[in-house]
Design an enzyme around this catalytic site. Structure first.
Site, mmCIF file in Angstrom:
data_model
loop_
_atom_site.group_PDB
_atom_site.id
_atom_site.type_symbol
_atom_site.label_atom_id
_atom_site.label_comp_id
_atom_site.label_asym_id
_atom_site.label_seq_id
_atom_site.Cartn_x
_atom_site.Cartn_y
_atom_site.Cartn_z
ATOM 1 N N MET A 21 0.854 -1.190 0.000
ATOM 2 C CA MET A 21 0.000 0.000 0.000
ATOM 3 C C MET A 21 0.894 1.246 0.000
ATOM 4 O O MET A 21 0.466 2.340 0.384
ATOM 5 C CB MET A 21 -0.940 -0.013 1.194
ATOM 6 N N GLY A 22 2.153 1.067 -0.411
ATOM 7 C CA GLY A 22 3.066 2.206 -0.527
ATOM 8 C C GLY A 22 3.642 2.636 0.802
ATOM 9 O O GLY A 22 3.614 1.884 1.776
ATOM 10 N N HIS A 25 9.145 1.061 3.121
ATOM 11 C CA HIS A 25 10.212 1.101 4.125
ATOM 12 C C HIS A 25 11.095 -0.129 3.937
ATOM 13 O O HIS A 25 10.863 -0.936 3.023
ATOM 14 C CB HIS A 25 9.620 1.172 5.533
ATOM 15 N N HIS A 28 9.495 -3.530 3.284
ATOM 16 C CA HIS A 28 9.080 -3.793 1.896
ATOM 17 C C HIS A 28 10.305 -4.131 1.045
ATOM 18 O O HIS A 28 10.263 -5.045 0.223
ATOM 19 C CB HIS A 28 8.408 -2.550 1.285
ATOM 20 N N GLY A 140 4.889 -10.229 4.044
ATOM 21 C CA GLY A 140 5.614 -10.205 5.320
ATOM 22 C C GLY A 140 4.839 -10.923 6.411
ATOM 23 O O GLY A 140 3.608 -10.907 6.437
ATOM 24 N N ASP A 143 2.057 -9.312 9.105
ATOM 25 C CA ASP A 143 0.622 -9.566 8.955
ATOM 26 C C ASP A 143 0.441 -11.074 8.784
ATOM 27 O O ASP A 143 0.054 -11.550 7.711
ATOM 28 C CB ASP A 143 0.089 -8.802 7.735
ATOM 29 N N GLN A 146 -2.952 -12.326 7.761
ATOM 30 C CA GLN A 146 -3.179 -12.020 6.338
ATOM 31 C C GLN A 146 -2.460 -13.060 5.458
ATOM 32 O O GLN A 146 -3.017 -13.559 4.480
ATOM 33 C CB GLN A 146 -2.658 -10.616 6.037
ATOM 34 N N SER A 178 6.547 -0.746 9.801
ATOM 35 C CA SER A 178 5.189 -0.558 9.294
ATOM 36 C C SER A 178 5.087 0.852 8.725
ATOM 37 O O SER A 178 5.717 1.787 9.250
ATOM 38 C CB SER A 178 4.197 -0.711 10.448
ATOM 39 N N SER A 179 4.285 0.997 7.674
ATOM 40 C CA SER A 179 4.105 2.339 7.092
ATOM 41 C C SER A 179 3.470 3.274 8.119
ATOM 42 O O SER A 179 3.673 4.480 8.075
ATOM 43 C CB SER A 179 3.217 2.256 5.851
HETATM 44 O O1 PAF Z 1 -0.225 -5.888 3.560
HETATM 45 C C1 PAF Z 1 -0.611 -4.945 2.836
HETATM 46 O O2 PAF Z 1 0.101 -3.951 2.648
HETATM 47 C C2 PAF Z 1 -1.988 -5.010 2.198
HETATM 48 O O3 PAF Z 1 -2.893 -5.643 3.038
HETATM 49 C C3 PAF Z 1 -1.965 -5.661 0.809
HETATM 50 C C4 PAF Z 1 -1.543 -7.123 0.872
HETATM 51 C C5 PAF Z 1 -1.033 -4.901 -0.119
HETATM 52 C C6 PAF Z 1 -3.377 -5.627 0.209
HETATM 53 O O4 PAF Z 1 -3.838 -4.320 0.079
#
Ligand code: PAF
Length: 273
Positions: A21-22, A25, A28, A140, A143, A146, A178-179
């Site tokens: 989501m940009g 850091h 990423h 990562g 999460d 996720q 984290s962003s």
């Molecule tokens: O982990 C994230 O940054 C977001 O949940 C993802 C996987 C890019 C989906 O929007």
């Protein structure tokens, strides 16, 4: 994007994918670097997905730094393609998520506290996989829930992509990258490493104490922290993500935590055995 990547695939170029989501850091970048070591090209998507936010203010205030993100990726390699679609590109006029059942994984922890969050994540990740069609995709472990849900998504929809989980990247003082960290006040940023310190102590204690005792201990520690508010601390089975009742030697467990520092919500987790 699909046309460009289809052309590359016809030339046998292997494509790895890092969805983000940009506000990129080092965490990423570690995913991107891992991807570059295993693929010819890495696609990095930068898209703040509206349907996975349960809190409008969090969505509005989420950092958006596309120009800096592109510059940063340019310093890493020239084998990176940045895909930054608009909300309309992805959703058209109907900004809605699909409803998913992920074998109950979606009801635990983040699912219980963030209404509709994993429907939003499932919708965007499935859509991005359809567009990019990568061989491998990198997520990562910060999460972790996720990550398990995306593994389940791929299994349910038989999506031909290899999901690669990558270790949590931490600042020197232990705070998981984290962003959202950029939005912490100086004082809250100083207080935040307590989260990881507590996870490390919890891991030590889990060797000798029950999950209930460890949980009570953690809850007590956070009551003494004026700047940090514990939302949940859960010790769960790594596979099912169900809270552990009684420890079993054949299972693996992880501790999961969500904490508010001011109005910034931070999550972290640690493998316990
Ligand atoms: O982990 C994230 O940054 C977001 O949940 C993802 C996987 C890019 C989906 O929007």
């Amino acid at each position: 994007m699909s046309t460009c990547l289809d052309t590359l695939k016809k030339e046998n170029v292997s494509i790895g994918f890092v969805p983000t989501m940009g506000a990129l850091h080092d965490g990423h970048l570690s995913l991107v670097e891992k991807g570059l070591s295993q693929n010819d090209i890495i696609v990095v998507s930068v898209f703040v997905n509206p349907t996975q936010f349960d809190n409008e203010e969090d969505l509005v205030k989420y950092p958006r730094t596309l120009e800096d993100d592109v510059k940063l990726l340019g310093t890493v390699s020239n084998s990176i393609i940045v895909y930054a679609p608009t909300v309309q590109d992805i959703y058209g006029e109907d900004i809605k998520s699909q409803f998913f059942v992920f074998d109950g994984l979606e009801h635990e922890m983040e699912g219980a506290f963030r209404d509709g969050h994993f429907d939003g994540v499932g919708t965007i990740v499935k859509r991005l996989f359809e567009i990019v069609k990568p061989e491998k995709a990198y997520f990562g472990e910060k999460d972790f829930q996720q990550l398990q849900i995306i593994r389940k998504l791929v299994e349910i929809y038989k999506i031909p992509v290899n999901i690669i989980g990558c270790a949590i990247h931490r600042a020197e003082d232990g705070l998981a990258m984290s962003s959202r960290n950029t939005r912490l006040t100086k004082k809250d940023r100083e207080a935040a490493p307590f989260i990881y310190k507590t996870l490390l102590f919890a891991k030590e204690q889990f060797g000798i104490k029950s999950a209930t005792k460890v949980t009570e201990w953690v809850e007590k520690q956070f009551k003494k922290q004026p700047l940090l508010e514990l939302e949940y601390f859960t010790i769960a089975d790594t596979k099912t993500l169900k809270p552990v009742k009684r420890k079993s030697k054949n299972k693996t467990y992880r501790a999961f935590i969500a904490v508010y520092a001011g109005d910034i919500r931070l999550i972290d987790n640690i493998a316990l055995n």
